[in-house]
Structures are given as structure tokens and as C-alpha cells.
Design a protein around this motif. Structure first.
Motif, mmCIF file in Angstrom:
data_model
loop_
_atom_site.group_PDB
_atom_site.id
_atom_site.type_symbol
_atom_site.label_atom_id
_atom_site.label_comp_id
_atom_site.label_asym_id
_atom_site.label_seq_id
_atom_site.Cartn_x
_atom_site.Cartn_y
_atom_site.Cartn_z
ATOM 1 N N VAL A 34 0.873 -1.169 0.000
ATOM 2 C CA VAL A 34 0.000 0.000 0.000
ATOM 3 C C VAL A 34 0.907 1.215 0.000
ATOM 4 N N ILE A 39 -2.705 0.930 -4.434
ATOM 5 C CA ILE A 39 -2.601 -0.352 -3.741
ATOM 6 C C ILE A 39 -2.066 -1.333 -4.773
ATOM 7 N N HIS A 98 -5.864 4.658 -5.805
ATOM 8 C CA HIS A 98 -6.864 4.831 -4.747
ATOM 9 C C HIS A 98 -8.160 5.438 -5.268
#
Length: 153
Positions: A34, A39, A98
Motif C-alpha cells: 500500500v 494499492i 486509490h
């Protein structure tokens, strides 16, 4: 003369169709990392090489979809080669921004995972035959990181 060329073309086409090709499958997709921008999920791909010599991999391309919408795509340049008469494990890093995850809020909110479809194309260079495309498809669920996952990295 054209009859002879036609027969030769048919013979070569038949031999290519019967030729053994490397086979691949996605074994697992898990959280790898992360970061502030994305991610990263890791797709474990198992590839079986039927040939006694190693075979170079030219490219690995991937497309990760959720609800028929592309959420990540990319290319893994120069991923190495497949070992001769062996199984090679490949790690394909899937980078999901994200902001894309935020747009999937309805799917994520129900069970804290993403229902996905992963399409990977493995391009290998076979001597004499040239580049061969090996499509690999997988469906499943990817768990999203929890707050504890974010703080333990």
C-alpha cells in the motif's frame, strides 16, 4: 505449383495447431503493498513449459476489471524466461490507484472486497514460430486492506 504451395501451407498449419504450447493459470491474487498513490496486488501465475529448453518471455500485459469496468492495466517489461521442462512462478504486480477504489464504493461497502476479473496475456518467443500469445483469465475476490494493514507496512 499453387496446389503444392497449398498443401505445404496446410501441413505447416496443422503442425502448428498440434504443437504443444506453454500453459498458465492464476493461482492467487493477494495484497502486496500500500502506497500513497495506489494499492499493489500480486497475481501469482504458474506457467508450465513443455519444452526442454528455456523460453524467453517477451511481455506480460494485464487488465484488471470489476463490474465490467477496467480498474487497472499495465505491462511487465522483460519478465525473464520460462525454465525448460519445469513450472515457473511469475509475480504480476497489479497497481490500482486509490481514486479508482473510491468509485467502486457500492461493491466494496457490502463485503470489503472487490469482485474482479483478471485478464493476463503472456507473450513468449518460441524459436522458429516466433511470438506466441498465451491468454490467462481468472475471476475471484480481492480483499481490501484494513486499517491494521496500513499501519503494519
Amino acid at each position: 505449383m499453387s496446389s503444392l504451395l497449398g498443401k505445404a501451407k496446410d501441413y505447416v498449419s496443422e503442425k502448428i495447431a498440434d504443437m504443444k504450447k506453454p500453459e498458465a493459470e492464476v493461482l492467487d491474487v493477494d495484497l502486496k503493498d500500500v502506497s500513497r498513490s495506489c494499492i499493489i496486488y500480486d497475481a501469482k501465475v504458474s506457467v508450465t513449459n513443455p519444452y526442454s529448453t528455456s523460453v524467453p518471455i517477451c511481455d506480460i500485459t494485464y487488465c484488471l476489471k470489476s463490474n465490467s469496468r477496467e480498474i487497472a492495466s499495465g505491462t511487465v517489461p522483460d519478465p525473464g524466461s520460462l525454465k525448460g521442462k519445469d513450472i515457473t512462478m511469475l509475480d504480476v504486480a497489479l497497481k490500482v490507484p486509490h481514486n479508482v477504489l473510491m468509485s467502486l464504493a457500492k461493491d466494496i461497502g457490502a463485503d470489503w472486497d472487490i469482485d474482479y476479473e483478471l485478464e493476463i496475456i503472456l507473450i513468449v518467443d518460441l524459436p522458429i514460430f516466433g511470438n506466441i500469445r498465451i491468454p490467462i483469465n481468472s475471476k475471484g475476490e480481492i480483499k481490501l486492506p484494513t486499517m491494521s494493514d496500513l499501519w503494519t507496512k
